[in-house]
Write a protein that holds these residues in place. Structure first.
Motif, mmCIF file in Angstrom:
data_model
loop_
_atom_site.group_PDB
_atom_site.id
_atom_site.type_symbol
_atom_site.label_atom_id
_atom_site.label_comp_id
_atom_site.label_asym_id
_atom_site.label_seq_id
_atom_site.Cartn_x
_atom_site.Cartn_y
_atom_site.Cartn_z
ATOM 1 N N LEU A 1 -9.691 -27.621 -31.843
ATOM 2 C CA LEU A 1 -8.602 -27.956 -32.762
ATOM 3 C C LEU A 1 -7.546 -28.851 -32.103
ATOM 4 O O LEU A 1 -6.618 -29.312 -32.772
ATOM 5 C CB LEU A 1 -7.933 -26.684 -33.287
ATOM 6 N N GLY A 2 -7.688 -29.086 -30.793
ATOM 7 C CA GLY A 2 -6.718 -29.910 -30.081
ATOM 8 C C GLY A 2 -5.457 -29.168 -29.699
ATOM 9 O O GLY A 2 -4.493 -29.791 -29.238
ATOM 10 N N GLU A 3 -5.443 -27.845 -29.849
ATOM 11 C CA GLU A 3 -4.273 -27.033 -29.477
ATOM 12 C C GLU A 3 -4.494 -26.540 -28.045
ATOM 13 O O GLU A 3 -4.833 -25.375 -27.797
ATOM 14 C CB GLU A 3 -4.101 -25.877 -30.465
ATOM 15 N N TYR A 4 -4.280 -27.455 -27.095
ATOM 16 C CA TYR A 4 -4.655 -27.185 -25.703
ATOM 17 C C TYR A 4 -3.823 -26.080 -25.056
ATOM 18 O O TYR A 4 -4.333 -25.308 -24.249
ATOM 19 C CB TYR A 4 -4.552 -28.476 -24.894
ATOM 20 N N ASP A 5 -2.549 -26.012 -25.398
ATOM 21 C CA ASP A 5 -1.713 -24.956 -24.805
ATOM 22 C C ASP A 5 -2.216 -23.570 -25.211
ATOM 23 O O ASP A 5 -2.269 -22.649 -24.382
ATOM 24 C CB ASP A 5 -0.256 -25.134 -25.237
ATOM 25 N N LYS A 6 -2.569 -23.409 -26.485
ATOM 26 C CA LYS A 6 -3.111 -22.122 -26.937
ATOM 27 C C LYS A 6 -4.476 -21.860 -26.305
ATOM 28 O O LYS A 6 -4.833 -20.695 -26.042
ATOM 29 C CB LYS A 6 -3.223 -22.105 -28.459
ATOM 30 N N SER A 7 -5.241 -22.908 -26.080
ATOM 31 C CA SER A 7 -6.536 -22.754 -25.419
ATOM 32 C C SER A 7 -6.354 -22.228 -24.002
ATOM 33 O O SER A 7 -7.038 -21.285 -23.584
ATOM 34 C CB SER A 7 -7.267 -24.103 -25.397
ATOM 35 N N ILE A 8 -5.422 -22.830 -23.252
ATOM 36 C CA ILE A 8 -5.143 -22.361 -21.882
ATOM 37 C C ILE A 8 -4.687 -20.910 -21.901
ATOM 38 O O ILE A 8 -5.105 -20.083 -21.073
ATOM 39 C CB ILE A 8 -4.074 -23.260 -21.228
ATOM 40 N N ASP A 9 -3.813 -20.576 -22.856
ATOM 41 C CA ASP A 9 -3.312 -19.204 -22.953
ATOM 42 C C ASP A 9 -4.454 -18.218 -23.233
ATOM 43 O O ASP A 9 -4.490 -17.120 -22.654
ATOM 44 C CB ASP A 9 -2.268 -19.121 -24.064
ATOM 45 N N ALA A 10 -5.404 -18.598 -24.104
ATOM 46 C CA ALA A 10 -6.534 -17.718 -24.413
ATOM 47 C C ALA A 10 -7.393 -17.485 -23.177
ATOM 48 O O ALA A 10 -7.818 -16.350 -22.903
ATOM 49 C CB ALA A 10 -7.375 -18.326 -25.533
ATOM 50 N N PHE A 11 -7.669 -18.516 -22.402
ATOM 51 C CA PHE A 11 -8.478 -18.354 -21.192
ATOM 52 C C PHE A 11 -7.760 -17.489 -20.163
ATOM 53 O O PHE A 11 -8.383 -16.668 -19.489
ATOM 54 C CB PHE A 11 -8.809 -19.732 -20.597
ATOM 55 N N ARG A 12 -6.453 -17.650 -20.045
ATOM 56 C CA ARG A 12 -5.695 -16.828 -19.092
ATOM 57 C C ARG A 12 -5.710 -15.367 -19.519
ATOM 58 O O ARG A 12 -5.860 -14.458 -18.672
ATOM 59 C CB ARG A 12 -4.256 -17.342 -18.990
ATOM 60 N N ARG A 13 -5.523 -15.141 -20.800
ATOM 61 C CA ARG A 13 -5.588 -13.754 -21.294
ATOM 62 C C ARG A 13 -6.969 -13.166 -21.038
ATOM 63 O O ARG A 13 -7.110 -11.994 -20.673
ATOM 64 C CB ARG A 13 -5.284 -13.737 -22.798
ATOM 65 N N GLY A 14 -7.998 -13.992 -21.206
ATOM 66 C CA GLY A 14 -9.351 -13.508 -20.959
ATOM 67 C C GLY A 14 -9.575 -13.158 -19.499
ATOM 68 O O GLY A 14 -10.208 -12.134 -19.188
#
Length: 405
Positions: free
Chosen positions: A75-88
């Motif tokens: 979706l191009g929402e890179y900040d949320k993508s980084i946050d999801a990987f960190r939470r994972g």
């Protein structure tokens, strides 16, 4: 009553149909949750919402955070993508290899190449045999300008994956990097030598100026004054006054003596010739002689005063001449300095213009070569993380050997 029964039956039918639809969807993607299935169906927008809901309710699988981060990535929402990987990584540290790799891909898309290199390194620490992360780290190093480290990673990748379909292209890239590294090192060496030569020249000129500044200028001025004094004692005074005052005094004194002798002779002659005329004639003659002697005679005080006036006049005139010479010399020096500064400024402007043109040409060529290397690195970059492929599909064809020769 019959109407209520019909409504209840219709509602039950709707829920049953929804249940069958969910079951059919799960059958098509065995072992996947509803959110993961939506992601597989390329419905990233709905997938991230369902995955967030599933994670919130504890319905977490091994790939929940990975698919969530990838959904935001698509979706191009890179900040949320980084946050999801960190939470994972915090919730599932055993899945650090995959999550770090995908986080590196997200940072790469954000052009944060330093963070991408760090993420790929974490993936390699989790699994040293994860060569896709090694290749992507080489790409990130190249994009960040770390050509030597990038070349080392590319060489390491080729050695560990000799059967990789991109090997030939990577080897061409390695050769191009070696030539670019050698070119930059040679430029740096030449620049260092040029700077050293310029500094030595500047330092040498500075030392020369320090040595010359002790006394030569003063000695030249003093010698010039002495030469002027020796060449002519009073040339300007003689030209202005037309004669030497001392000679005037001496001539006047000599004339006085000569006149006195002449008068004495005349007196003797008159006396001898007119002695018989009587005392009255003698008195008149003596009176005339006395008047002439009074008119031609200068006292010692008068002579001293004349000499003192002459001396003062000469000193004042010499001071005026010296001041004129000094002012003329200062004016000449200022004009010479102005001309020298103008010449130096013109030469400096020309030098800067020439250097700027060369620098622009160098930067343009460097940007062109850098863009070429970056395009090749981007073509090698693997970003399909769902099945951990190396990203070799749809490669851009570049004539590396011809462009970077």
């Amino acid at each position: 009553m019959k109407i209520k029964v019909k409504v209840i039956l219709f509602t039950a039918f709707i829920f049953f149909a929804a249940y069958l639809s969910a079951q059919n969807s799960g059958a098509g993607n065995s072992g996947l949750s509803r959110g993961e299935s939506l992601f597989k169906e390329n419905n990233a927008k709905d997938a991230v919402q369902v995955l967030e809901y599933e994670i919130l309710n504890g319905q977490i699988s091994d790939n929940s955070y990975n698919f969530l981060g990838l959904g935001y990535y698509q979706l191009g929402e890179y900040d949320k993508s980084i946050d999801a990987f960190r939470r994972g990584m915090k919730a599932q540290p055993d899945n650090k290899k995959l999550l770090s790799y995908n986080m590196g891909n997200t940072y790469y898309a954000m052009k944060d190449y330093a963070s991408a290199v760090s993420s790929y390194s974490e993936a390699l620490n989790a699994d040293p045999l994860f060569y896709d992360a090694l290749l992507n780290r080489a790409n990130a190093l190249l994009m960040s300008g770390q050509l030597v480290s990038a070349k080392d990673d590319y060489i390491d990748f080729v050695n560990k994956c000799p059967d990789n379909p991109q090997r030939e292209r990577i080897e061409l890239l390695i050769k191009a990097l070696e030539e670019e590294i050698a070119r930059r090192e040679e430029e740096a060496r030449l620049l260092a030598e040029q700077n050293k030569a310029q500094w030595e020249e500047y330092d040498g000129n500075l030392n020369e100026k320090r040595k010359e500044s002790f006394s030569p200028d003063w000695e030249k001025v003093e010698a010039g004054i002495e030469n002027n004094k020796k060449a002519a004692e009073n040339p300007e005074w003689e030209r202005i006054n037309g004669e030497n005052p001392e000679a005037v005094v001496e001539n006047k004194t000599q004339e006085k003596i000569t006149a006195s002798d002449t008068e004495n002779e005349g007196t003797r002659v008159d006396w001898e010739e007119f002695e018989h005329d009587g005392s009255s004639s003698l008195a008149v003659s003596e009176e005339v002689v006395d008047d002439v002697e009074d008119w031609m005679t200068f006292s010692d005080d008068e002579l001293d005063e004349m000499k003192e006036l002459e001396k003062q006049s000469r000193e004042e005139h010499e001071k005026w001449l010296e001041e004129e010479r000094r002012r003329n010399q200062e004016l000449a020096n200022r004009e010479a300095k102005v001309r020298q500064k103008e010449q130096e400024a013109a030469l400096e402007d020309e030098r800067r213009l020439r250097e700027q043109l060369l620098e622009d040409m160098r930067k343009s060529e460097e940007e062109r070569r850098k863009k070429l290397l970056e395009d090749v690195a981007n073509s090698l970059q693997g970003s399909d993380s769902t099945n951990l492929t190396s990203g070799a599909e749809d490669l851009i064809e570049y004539d590396l050997e011809g462009e970077l020769d």
